[in-house]
Design a protein around this motif. Sequence first.
Motif, PDB file in Angstrom:
ATOM      1  N   VAL B 139      60.106  30.228  39.597  1.00 29.79           N
ATOM      2  CA  VAL B 139      60.020  30.386  38.149  1.00 29.79           C
ATOM      3  C   VAL B 139      58.549  30.368  37.703  1.00 29.79           C
ATOM      4  CG1 VAL B 139      62.241  29.259  37.748  1.00 29.79           C
ATOM      5  CG2 VAL B 139      60.124  27.896  37.659  1.00 29.79           C
ATOM      6  N   LEU B 140      58.289  30.984  36.561  1.00 36.40           N
ATOM      7  CA  LEU B 140      57.003  30.841  35.869  1.00 36.40           C
ATOM      8  C   LEU B 140      57.292  30.091  34.578  1.00 36.40           C
ATOM      9  CD1 LEU B 140      54.056  31.283  35.141  1.00 36.40           C
ATOM     10  CD2 LEU B 140      54.598  33.625  34.460  1.00 36.40           C
ATOM     11  N   ASP B 141      56.783  28.873  34.532  1.00 33.61           N
ATOM     12  CA  ASP B 141      57.106  27.955  33.455  1.00 33.61           C
ATOM     13  C   ASP B 141      55.812  27.669  32.687  1.00 33.61           C
ATOM     14  OD1 ASP B 141      57.837  25.870  31.866  1.00 33.61           O
ATOM     15  OD2 ASP B 141      58.432  24.526  33.504  1.00 33.61           O
ATOM     16  N   CYS B 145      51.774  25.120  32.405  1.00 35.57           N
ATOM     17  CA  CYS B 145      50.607  25.868  32.918  1.00 35.57           C
ATOM     18  C   CYS B 145      49.330  25.400  32.227  1.00 35.57           C
ATOM     19  CB  CYS B 145      50.822  27.358  32.673  1.00 35.57           C
ATOM     20  SG  CYS B 145      49.360  28.357  32.984  1.00 35.57           S
ATOM     21  N   ILE B 146      48.267  25.213  33.011  1.00 42.69           N
ATOM     22  CA  ILE B 146      46.980  24.801  32.438  1.00 42.69           C
ATOM     23  C   ILE B 146      45.966  25.948  32.454  1.00 42.69           C
ATOM     24  CG2 ILE B 146      47.320  22.369  33.016  1.00 42.69           C
ATOM     25  CD1 ILE B 146      45.311  22.924  35.384  1.00 42.69           C
ATOM     26  N   LEU B 147      46.417  27.157  32.774  1.00 43.11           N
ATOM     27  CA  LEU B 147      45.565  28.345  32.755  1.00 43.11           C
ATOM     28  C   LEU B 147      44.360  28.208  33.675  1.00 43.11           C
ATOM     29  CD1 LEU B 147      45.699  29.133  28.937  1.00 43.11           C
ATOM     30  CD2 LEU B 147      46.930  30.268  30.782  1.00 43.11           C
ATOM     31  N   CYS B 148      44.598  27.593  34.826  1.00 44.80           N
ATOM     32  CA  CYS B 148      43.486  27.455  35.767  1.00 44.80           C
ATOM     33  C   CYS B 148      43.105  28.796  36.369  1.00 44.80           C
ATOM     34  CB  CYS B 148      43.850  26.476  36.874  1.00 44.80           C
ATOM     35  SG  CYS B 148      45.114  27.123  37.986  1.00 44.80           S
ATOM     36  N   GLY B 149      44.015  29.740  36.368  1.00 48.58           N
ATOM     37  CA  GLY B 149      43.714  31.077  36.881  1.00 48.58           C
ATOM     38  C   GLY B 149      43.916  31.261  38.376  1.00 48.58           C
ATOM     39  N   ARG B 150      44.291  30.188  39.080  1.00 49.98           N
ATOM     40  CA  ARG B 150      44.403  30.296  40.541  1.00 49.98           C
ATOM     41  C   ARG B 150      45.443  31.322  40.957  1.00 49.98           C
ATOM     42  NH1 ARG B 150      44.264  24.030  42.561  1.00 49.98           N
ATOM     43  NH2 ARG B 150      45.128  24.959  44.449  1.00 49.98           N
ATOM     44  N   CYS B 151      46.579  31.339  40.260  1.00 51.08           N
ATOM     45  CA  CYS B 151      47.648  32.256  40.653  1.00 51.08           C
ATOM     46  C   CYS B 151      47.223  33.708  40.511  1.00 51.08           C
ATOM     47  CB  CYS B 151      48.896  31.983  39.828  1.00 51.08           C
ATOM     48  SG  CYS B 151      48.580  32.038  38.042  1.00 51.08           S
ATOM     49  N   THR B 152      46.474  34.007  39.457  1.00 55.15           N
ATOM     50  CA  THR B 152      46.097  35.411  39.228  1.00 55.15           C
ATOM     51  C   THR B 152      45.094  35.868  40.283  1.00 55.15           C
ATOM     52  OG1 THR B 152      44.326  34.846  37.683  1.00 55.15           O
ATOM     53  CG2 THR B 152      46.507  35.188  36.746  1.00 55.15           C
ATOM     54  N   ARG B 174      47.470  33.423  28.249  1.00 52.02           N
ATOM     55  CA  ARG B 174      48.631  33.031  29.040  1.00 52.02           C
ATOM     56  C   ARG B 174      48.640  33.803  30.338  1.00 52.02           C
ATOM     57  NH1 ARG B 174      48.729  36.185  24.823  1.00 52.02           N
ATOM     58  NH2 ARG B 174      49.773  38.190  25.029  1.00 52.02           N
ATOM     59  N   VAL B 175      49.448  33.322  31.287  1.00 50.20           N
ATOM     60  CA  VAL B 175      49.672  34.079  32.506  1.00 50.20           C
ATOM     61  C   VAL B 175      50.798  35.052  32.202  1.00 50.20           C
ATOM     62  CG1 VAL B 175      50.471  33.979  34.897  1.00 50.20           C
ATOM     63  CG2 VAL B 175      48.934  32.217  34.001  1.00 50.20           C
ATOM     64  N   GLY B 176      50.607  36.332  32.504  1.00 50.97           N
ATOM     65  CA  GLY B 176      51.650  37.281  32.142  1.00 50.97           C
ATOM     66  C   GLY B 176      51.631  38.538  32.974  1.00 50.97           C
ATOM     67  N   THR B 197      49.585  28.081  45.357  1.00 49.61           N
ATOM     68  CA  THR B 197      48.294  27.594  44.860  1.00 49.61           C
ATOM     69  C   THR B 197      48.413  26.866  43.527  1.00 49.61           C
ATOM     70  OG1 THR B 197      45.960  28.195  44.642  1.00 49.61           O
ATOM     71  CG2 THR B 197      47.543  29.616  43.508  1.00 49.61           C
ATOM     72  N   CYS B 198      49.524  27.000  42.827  1.00 43.53           N
ATOM     73  CA  CYS B 198      49.629  26.418  41.487  1.00 43.53           C
ATOM     74  C   CYS B 198      49.503  24.891  41.532  1.00 43.53           C
ATOM     75  CB  CYS B 198      50.954  26.803  40.835  1.00 43.53           C
ATOM     76  SG  CYS B 198      51.121  26.095  39.175  1.00 43.53           S
ATOM     77  N   PRO B 199      48.550  24.333  40.775  1.00 46.82           N
ATOM     78  CA  PRO B 199      48.318  22.894  40.865  1.00 46.82           C
ATOM     79  C   PRO B 199      49.269  22.051  40.018  1.00 46.82           C
ATOM     80  CG  PRO B 199      46.754  23.855  39.354  1.00 46.82           C
ATOM     81  CD  PRO B 199      47.584  24.999  39.892  1.00 46.82           C
ATOM     82  N   THR B 200      50.090  22.693  39.207  1.00 45.46           N
ATOM     83  CA  THR B 200      50.906  21.903  38.272  1.00 45.46           C
ATOM     84  C   THR B 200      52.398  22.041  38.496  1.00 45.46           C
ATOM     85  OG1 THR B 200      51.174  23.681  36.667  1.00 45.46           O
ATOM     86  CG2 THR B 200      49.188  22.344  36.469  1.00 45.46           C
ATOM     87  N   GLY B 201      52.794  23.024  39.272  1.00 43.40           N
ATOM     88  CA  GLY B 201      54.220  23.303  39.394  1.00 43.40           C
ATOM     89  C   GLY B 201      54.743  24.205  38.289  1.00 43.40           C
ATOM     90  N   ALA B 202      53.835  24.846  37.567  1.00 40.18           N
ATOM     91  CA  ALA B 202      54.288  25.827  36.574  1.00 40.18           C
ATOM     92  C   ALA B 202      54.914  27.016  37.289  1.00 40.18           C
ATOM     93  CB  ALA B 202      53.117  26.301  35.720  1.00 40.18           C
ATOM     94  N   LEU B 203      54.337  27.355  38.417  1.00 32.42           N
ATOM     95  CA  LEU B 203      54.970  28.302  39.326  1.00 32.42           C
ATOM     96  C   LEU B 203      55.598  27.442  40.416  1.00 32.42           C
ATOM     97  CD1 LEU B 203      52.063  30.853  39.371  1.00 32.42           C
ATOM     98  CD2 LEU B 203      54.451  31.510  38.941  1.00 32.42           C
TER      99      LEU B 203
END
Lengths: 678, 254
Positions: B139-141, B145-152, B174-176, B197-203
């Motif tokens: 999921v993308l939650d 998300c803290i917009l760290c940008g790692r996922c992108t 936002r991540v989108g 890589t997501c540090p928060t579990g948003a992904l």
Amino acid sequence: MSERGALLAQFPRERTWLLPALQAVQRAERWLSADALEAVAAHLRVPASEVWGVASHYPELRLTRPGRRIVRVCTGVSCHARGGRDLLGVCAERLGLRAGETTPDGGVTLEEMDCAFACAVAPVVEVDHEPRGRVTPGDLETLLTAPAAHRALPAATIAPPAQRALSGPPTTRFAALGREAERRRTGARLVVGAGTCGLAVGARETLEALRLEVQRRTLPFTVVAAGCNGMCWAQPAVTVVREGQAPRVAGPVAAGDVPRLLDALAAGRLSETGADYLARQQRALLERCGVTDPADIADAIRHGTYATLARVLADGTPERIIEQARASGLAGRGGAYFQAAVKWAACRAAAGTPKYLVVNGEEGEPGIFKDRHLMEADPHRLLEAALLVAYAAGASRGIVYVHGEAELSAERVAAAAAQAREWGLLGERILGSDFSFELELRRGAGGFVLGEETALLESIEGRRAMPRTRPPFPVEAGLWGKPTVINNVETLFAVPSIVERGGAWFAGLGGGHGTKLFGLSGHVNRPGIVELPLGATLRTLLDELGGGSSTGRPIRAVVLGGPSGSLVHARQFEAPLVPRGPVNPGTGGVVALDARASVRDAVRTLLAFNMRESCGKCTPCREGTARLLAMLDGTPDREGVKALSEVVQVASLCGLGQAAPLAVLSALAEFPDAFGLS
Amino acid sequence: MRGRMKLAIDGRAVELPEGATVLDGVNRLGIPLPQLCKDPDGAPLGACRTCLVHVEGQKGLPAACHLPARDGMVVSTEHPDAVRVRRGVLDLTLSMLTPSPERAGFAQVGDAAARHGLLEPSQAPLHRFDVDATKSFFVLDREACILCGRCTVACGEVQQIGAISLVGRGHATRVGVFGDGAMAASVCTSCGQCVATCPTGALRPKETPAKIVRRVETTSARTAASAAASRSACSRGSRAGGGAPFFKPTNAWP
Ligand SMILES: Cc1cc2nc3c(=O)[nH]c(=O)nc-3n(C[C@H](O)[C@H](O)[C@H](O)COP(=O)(O)O)c2cc1C
Ligand code: SF4
Ligand code: SF4
Ligand code: FES
Ligand code: FES
């Protein structure tokens, strides 16, 4: 091939063309539909989501269809001081729209602007990107209903030189160009200030009337469309330039005033305007602004442009340019005051080719409009400066990056570059030397942060304008990882004279800092652009040059350096403006606020701007500016504001966040009563 | 020894090779400094601003992840200024997030905040989002998300897919995906690099508690990505994508 397909086919299939391609499609179709974005993505082979990421990042790119007519009202600090918000109210009522809305029939879109960068003719309203200045509520009816005419100035065609010396050292070849320029000399001239400010207050009509009337009376004058000489307050101004005489300025001259002006001229009793305004300045960078014809390289050469370049190329000593700049103390006028010579030497010494020079003409800071003045009025000087710096830094490629809405700057720089190329002053083996330099023009797509040097590099590479981490610095690894010098337009403008007259001359002005341009606007009688040695005071700027308060009420505060700057209290008006001093001039934006103007409104405007303009990359700026604004909208508690401001200033990645709280902090300290504090 | 540097971090000596950052030293010593936007195998992004340290003789509080180590440097992660400002940044970060049971404390963010004595954010989030659960495996939650940008970066630069991007600007970033559509409508190949890589579990993987995400980070699934990422570490040169950029011929002014 579809029209759009043909448009896109002009662009090589490389990511760097993403913004230019989006801009081209938007110019043709007025907005960027999902369909158009997908076409751009497919052509440039950039993932569609990343195209969306870029398109949604730049404020000038339109992702929804605008009305057939776009009305934009400036409510920046300078325009607000002169009634911009009232104009917005009238427009909203008249159109039945709120800012940001489009009429149901798709006829009109109404928008609010942060700054139209013509603050000296505030308040400004733009209809279909055509700015009108000094607008009164009474003007709006015509503005909103008159058919929108495209109002480009007729482009001058400048013939290439008849003969070029094809051999000999650069000085010999340049001498041939000089002779060619002399052959084209015309006699006396009537020079109309046709910069953004002048055109916004009727210079086009004045120019047309003057051309007709001079022809009708068969007068021995050539009528020239120049830039502004800095006397925005006197626009449309007409300057009489006669061989061997000091130029004389008259203004404002509306189209209807033209016969009377010519009568007075014939009778030898022209009443001069604002001679003291010019005399009180030390005009080195501005020396030819409003006098030279920006559209004619021959005129630039007659005024001495490119002569320094020819001599330096003949000597073959690029290091001397760096030495002179070092001796001059020239420091970056983009606001950071970093020593120019240090950058150039570092780039020269860095490994990697090609090396780049990026001319930062983005100027997206509300309240300042100096770089536009320079580019519009004297574009050849910018080119000469860029060539000198490129030669010094070992750069072979350059990009002039001009704000997306600074149409006139872009047109004049582009035309100047095309002429310079034809005259052998740009391109391969310039003036027969072994120095080659290619130059290209790029346009921004909005956003204050775009002017931040690494964000600007990102945008050239086809990405969101988000600043990079440093190190590496651009001089080591900049554009595409290659050594890159980035300089502000004003910084560059100082270079030809420094090389010509020696660094000591410049250092001798302003206690080692040289001269600086200031943009005066808000509640002053004579808003415009002036050049003074650094170390000058706000008092001098406001009273001697600005002609004092325009409202009769005393000037109580100045917004100095726009949204990255601070609010300066009248008791500091005598303090010298020195880089990194207690009153830091920043980029030189001086917006005067009288005793009735609301300091709190001004601060809110600046902070809200910073919040919107945060690129969104780093947490303290992105989140912190929004939280600070919320505090300001409540009853601000000083300790809370200070604590949060510290976080934003200290922790932010780039200068935008680092400077964003300054206006709030300075206003809380200097004007506590404006916030109900003591 | 040539090319090695000796630093003191929190009073402890550490030796680092040329090209290392202060954060490398911090991590070598096992000092628990937050580093939310730094993928261990990627170039620094400088986005989260939680790795701030104090350096003797230097103004301000530089971010350790893009601060080159220098011989003789005296660094403190515990200096009161550094702790205070870091705590402020973590508070702003935590204030972006909406707690819920599935979000399980926001992984690294929760840990870092707790270590700075922050159990509750001082403010409520500015934005609400629905969870995007259109993909089968994760999921993308965005409320986590803290917009760290790692996922992108993992998606675009490491995997060269570009299914996701940072979108918008300012605090509306936002991540989108294209058109702000659903993840399933993108070119996502479910490679899982963003989740890793997501540090928060948003992904996060579906039906898996967020806590496990941190274990995923150390598995060998990341090795391919690491190799690609480390090539680009500390060098902007790689941004050109290898080849020399095309340069527009003269006289062309698009
Ligand atoms: C938010 C922000 C906006 C900036 N905008 C501009 C700008 O519009 N023009 C400019 O020349 N420099 C701007 N700068 C400064 C540039 O980053 C850079 O320092 C400058 O272009 C270097 O040229 P200089 O040394 O000649 O001043 C900006 C910096 C920041 C942080
Ligand atoms: S300080 Fe603001 S503008 Fe600069 S990188 Fe951070 S978010 Fe972007
Ligand atoms: S989804 Fe995760 S990795 Fe991506 S930006 Fe948000 S917090 Fe960072
Ligand atoms: S033009 Fe309106 S504030 Fe600058
Ligand atoms: S880890 Fe250094 S800024 Fe995020």
